[in-house]
Design a protein around this motif. Structure first.
Motif, PDB file in Angstrom:
ATOM      1  N   ALA A 191      32.194  41.791  34.821  1.00  0.00           N
ATOM      2  CA  ALA A 191      31.192  40.794  35.207  1.00  0.00           C
ATOM      3  C   ALA A 191      31.926  39.458  35.256  1.00  0.00           C
ATOM      4  N   CYS A 192      32.036  38.877  36.431  1.00  0.00           N
ATOM      5  CA  CYS A 192      32.817  37.649  36.624  1.00  0.00           C
ATOM      6  C   CYS A 192      34.263  37.841  36.147  1.00  0.00           C
ATOM      7  N   GLY A 193      34.799  39.030  36.400  1.00  0.00           N
ATOM      8  CA  GLY A 193      36.190  39.302  36.072  1.00  0.00           C
ATOM      9  C   GLY A 193      36.475  39.662  34.629  1.00  0.00           C
ATOM     10  N   ARG A 194      35.438  39.768  33.801  1.00  0.00           N
ATOM     11  CA  ARG A 194      35.641  40.099  32.381  1.00  0.00           C
ATOM     12  C   ARG A 194      34.925  41.402  32.046  1.00  0.00           C
ATOM     13  N   SER A 241      20.853  36.296  35.317  1.00  0.00           N
ATOM     14  CA  SER A 241      21.817  37.277  35.827  1.00  0.00           C
ATOM     15  C   SER A 241      22.027  38.416  34.832  1.00  0.00           C
ATOM     16  N   ASP A 294      31.190  35.930  30.462  1.00  0.00           N
ATOM     17  CA  ASP A 294      31.767  34.756  31.109  1.00  0.00           C
ATOM     18  C   ASP A 294      30.749  33.620  31.014  1.00  0.00           C
ATOM     19  N   ARG A 297      29.835  31.606  33.116  1.00  0.00           N
ATOM     20  CA  ARG A 297      29.020  31.457  34.342  1.00  0.00           C
ATOM     21  C   ARG A 297      27.806  32.376  34.349  1.00  0.00           C
ATOM     22  N   ILE A 298      27.769  33.351  33.458  1.00  0.00           N
ATOM     23  CA  ILE A 298      26.633  34.284  33.411  1.00  0.00           C
ATOM     24  C   ILE A 298      25.486  33.617  32.669  1.00  0.00           C
ATOM     25  N   ASN A 299      24.320  33.602  33.305  1.00  0.00           N
ATOM     26  CA  ASN A 299      23.138  33.004  32.677  1.00  0.00           C
ATOM     27  C   ASN A 299      22.133  34.102  32.315  1.00  0.00           C
TER      28      ASN A 299
END
Length: 155
Positions: free
Chosen positions: A81-84, A27, A20, A22-24
């Motif tokens: 992870a974040c819905g994926r 994380s 996703d 939003r994952i950096n």
């Protein structure tokens, strides 16, 4: 024996995909560090075009030992992870998969393309083929870096 080193390294290096946006990097490391000692992490970004500066949605994580990478692959593949659901493979498996897609044919020497397009009997690349594919990839990365350097110097 540098060939042994390449093989050993590819067995402890994971491809992590379907990330996703939003994952950096931090994380990602936090998610994968429980499974072993991470010795390198390559988080890929778009370097040009309209998405320049945005994550590409995949990364590579290298562990100090093959067993750590295998454990992380087993535990993290398919995990949300974040819905994926994450796609986690050994980097060498990702190279084999990519070689059958048109966009990465440049990674393989001309003589090997036909075999991968039609599928080989064993589904495995020989050591020489792996080395050639890695050398071609490194060359392509170096050329890409040369194209980006002038932009860095202008800052």
């Amino acid at each position: 024996d540098t060939n042994g080193f390449v093989d050993e390294r590819s067995e402890s290096r994971l491809y992590v995909g379907n990330l996703d946006l939003r994952i950096n990097e931090a994380s990602l490391i936090k998610m994968f560090s429980p499974y072993g000692k991470i010795i390198s992490e390559d988080f890929l970004w778009h370097t040009r075009g309209p998405k320049k500066g945005e994550p590409r949605g995949y990364a590579f994580i290298e562990y100090s030992r093959k067993e750590e990478a295998e454990l992380a692959k087993e535990k993290m593949h398919g995990r949300l992870a974040c819905g994926r659901p994450l796609v986690v493979r050994l980097a060498s498996e990702k190279l084999l998969e990519d070689s059958s897609h048109d966009h990465s044919k440049r990674l393989l020497p001309e003589a090997n393309r036909t075999r991968f397009a039609s599928g080989s009997s064993s589904g495995q690349m020989s050591r020489d083929e792996k080395v050639a594919a890695i050398k071609n990839k490194l060359k392509a990365l170096e050329e890409d870096e040369k194209q980006r350097d002038p932009k860095k110097q202008k800052r």
